[in-house]
Each structure stands twice: as C-alpha cells, then as structure tokens.
Design a protein around this motif. Sequence first.
Motif, short mmCIF file in Angstrom:
data_model
loop_
_atom_site.label_atom_id
_atom_site.label_comp_id
_atom_site.label_asym_id
_atom_site.label_seq_id
_atom_site.Cartn_x
_atom_site.Cartn_y
_atom_site.Cartn_z
N SER A 199 5.12 13.47 -10.14
CA SER A 199 5.87 12.55 -11.45
C SER A 199 5.47 11.55 -11.95
N VAL A 200 5.75 11.51 -13.37
CA VAL A 200 5.49 10.00 -14.18
C VAL A 200 6.45 8.72 -12.97
N SER A 201 7.75 9.03 -12.29
CA SER A 201 7.90 7.89 -11.37
C SER A 201 7.08 7.63 -10.51
N GLN A 202 6.58 8.96 -10.09
CA GLN A 202 5.54 8.15 -8.95
C GLN A 202 4.04 8.19 -9.62
N PHE A 203 3.56 7.70 -10.12
CA PHE A 203 2.15 7.65 -11.36
C PHE A 203 2.88 6.23 -11.66
N ALA A 204 3.93 6.12 -11.90
CA ALA A 204 3.85 4.82 -12.37
C ALA A 204 4.46 3.39 -11.42
N SER A 205 4.79 3.71 -10.28
CA SER A 205 4.95 3.10 -9.07
C SER A 205 4.06 2.79 -8.15
N ARG A 206 2.68 4.05 -8.25
CA ARG A 206 1.71 3.12 -8.18
C ARG A 206 1.23 2.23 -8.95
N THR A 214 0.58 -1.10 -0.07
CA THR A 214 -0.09 0.22 0.11
C THR A 214 0.82 1.58 -0.55
N PHE A 215 0.53 2.39 -0.73
CA PHE A 215 1.04 3.17 -0.78
C PHE A 215 0.84 4.78 0.37
N PRO A 216 0.81 5.69 0.53
CA PRO A 216 -0.04 6.98 1.16
C PRO A 216 -0.94 7.54 -0.04
N ALA A 217 -1.86 7.90 1.05
CA ALA A 217 -3.37 8.40 0.13
C ALA A 217 -2.42 9.52 -0.35
N LEU A 218 -3.18 10.12 -1.65
CA LEU A 218 -2.88 10.68 -2.65
C LEU A 218 -3.27 11.93 -2.15
N PRO A 219 -2.91 13.25 -2.42
CA PRO A 219 -3.91 14.57 -1.43
C PRO A 219 -5.22 14.85 -2.55
N ALA A 220 -6.70 15.44 -1.52
CA ALA A 220 -7.78 15.20 -2.13
C ALA A 220 -8.08 16.63 -3.14
N GLY A 221 -8.78 16.50 -4.01
CA GLY A 221 -8.67 17.34 -5.15
C GLY A 221 -8.26 17.00 -6.87
N ASP A 222 -8.40 17.56 -7.40
CA ASP A 222 -8.32 16.73 -8.69
C ASP A 222 -8.03 18.05 -9.32
N VAL A 231 1.42 -0.30 -10.99
CA VAL A 231 2.62 -0.98 -10.38
C VAL A 231 2.44 -1.79 -9.56
N TYR A 232 2.29 -1.05 -8.87
CA TYR A 232 2.79 -2.05 -7.73
C TYR A 232 2.28 -1.21 -6.58
N ASP A 233 0.86 -0.28 -5.83
CA ASP A 233 -0.08 -0.87 -5.49
C ASP A 233 -1.23 -1.09 -4.99
N SER A 234 -1.39 -2.30 -4.04
CA SER A 234 -1.94 -3.20 -3.85
C SER A 234 -3.31 -1.85 -3.09
N GLY A 235 -3.25 -0.91 -2.52
CA GLY A 235 -4.61 -0.22 -2.88
C GLY A 235 -4.82 0.50 -3.48
N TYR A 236 -4.27 0.60 -4.39
CA TYR A 236 -5.17 1.33 -6.18
C TYR A 236 -5.66 2.64 -5.39
N SER A 237 -4.56 3.34 -5.29
CA SER A 237 -4.89 4.82 -5.35
C SER A 237 -5.69 5.58 -6.35
N LEU A 238 -5.00 5.70 -7.21
CA LEU A 238 -5.14 6.22 -8.49
C LEU A 238 -6.79 5.46 -8.94
N ARG A 239 -6.61 4.42 -8.25
CA ARG A 239 -8.17 4.39 -9.18
C ARG A 239 -9.25 5.62 -8.72
#
Length: 250
Positions: free
Chosen positions: A142-149, A129-137, A151-159
């Motif tokens: 960064s490209v690496s932050q997005f890629a890490s989440r 799991t990764f830390p929660a993303l900040p509120a607001g869209d 490919v590896y985030d079991s909490g699916y914080s990007l969903r």
Amino acid sequence: MRRYGPAVLLMLVGAAVLRIALFSDLYLRYVQGGLRPWLVASGALLGLLGLVRAVLTARAAPHGADAADRGAHLVAEGHGHLHSHEDGPRVAWLLVLPAAALLLFPPPALGSYSAAREEARRAAENVGTFPALPAGDPVDLSVSQFASRAVYDSGYSLRGRTVRLTGFVTPGDGGAWYVTRLRVACCAADATTTKVEIRGPDAVETDTWVTVTGTWRPRGELGSPSAWPPVLEATTVERVAEPSDPYEER
C-alpha cells in the motif's frame, strides 16, 4: 401538501442511505466496510419514521365539514387567506432538494482536492526496523506501507526491491506528481493523506487511478522532514479503475 414536508424529507434521506449502503458499494466512499450494517439500519429507520409520520399526518388532517368550519373560522378571525401557521412556510420544501440530490447524485470519493488541502501531517513514528518483505518481485505494498518503510525503516528493507503501488494521481510543483491514497480510521471525515513522489514517466491526469511499478530512491535522513515525501523511481505506470474501496485503513 406542506404538512407532509418532514415526512417526505425523512423518507428521501432514508432512501438515499439505503441506496448507497444496501444496493451498491458507494458507502465505501464515506465510511469503512464494517459500518455497512449500521448504515442499512439507519436508512431503514429513517424511511420507517417518515412513513409513520406521513400516515399520522394524513389521519390528523381536517376534511369535509370540519375543513369548511375551520376555514370559516379563520376568515372570521380576519385571516385574508386560508392557512395554518403550524403548516410552516412553503420554502421549507427546499430542504427536500439536498436529500433528493443525495439519492440521485451521490458525491464522489475524496480525491486530489482533499489531498492538496491536507498538510504533511504524519503520526509521530520512531525510526526502527520493519519486518522483512515477502520474497519475489515486484512486491505489492500500500502507499502507506511503502511510505513508512521509506521514511522510518533503519533496516532499509526497500533497498534493491521492486515494488508496486496503486493510488490516484495528484500534482506537485515544477512538474512533479504523486501516487496518493487517503487513509481513514472511521469515515471520510477523518481522512489523512499519504503520497509517494514518482520519478521517471510523465505525469498522468490528476485523479486518474494508476498502478506504478519501480524501485525506492532514498532521500534525506531517516525520520526527518527531508525524507518526506518518499520517492519511487518508476519503470511502468498503468491506468487502472478506481477500486470499490478507495481508502486505506489506519
């Protein structure tokens, strides 16, 4: 003049280093920002060494009667032309050309060519799991932050989140294209590639810097090769200027 070659070379290299480190942000194409003081010190030292060598060479150069005596001595020994072996061949002056080129035409930052040669080497990271993303869209990542989440985030914080990425364009097979960034630990020599495949809009010219806004499209099993590269379903693509620091830190 040949005896001054090493001094001129030292001063040119020193001037080139000072130009990119002291009078511009060009040094960020090659090393991280924290190394700037060391570059400035190195450039100043090289320039000073070149100046000192030039002064010492001028003081040691024969002149007047001494030069005439030296020339007569060389002819008497059978040298058909006046020269000293210690002066070195004239071709040595060609070494000045790369230093002058660096001073006048600094090479660009690494781009799509470097990214294309970089195989998909990713650090061994465990799914978790990764830390929660900040509120607001949209949320800027960064490209690496997005890629890490992705490919590896079991909490699916990007969903369900809208994200915004900035990078340069690299081409893929079959019309695919990517937003790419190069990551460095120390300098450009250790750069590695992180990229995100963009779906939706048509490809932009290679090496163009863009900011892409969109949503994550899951693919493959987390932590597996099938999850790479991650995919962003883009809604907008905006051309932007290349940042002064084009690399992401590792």
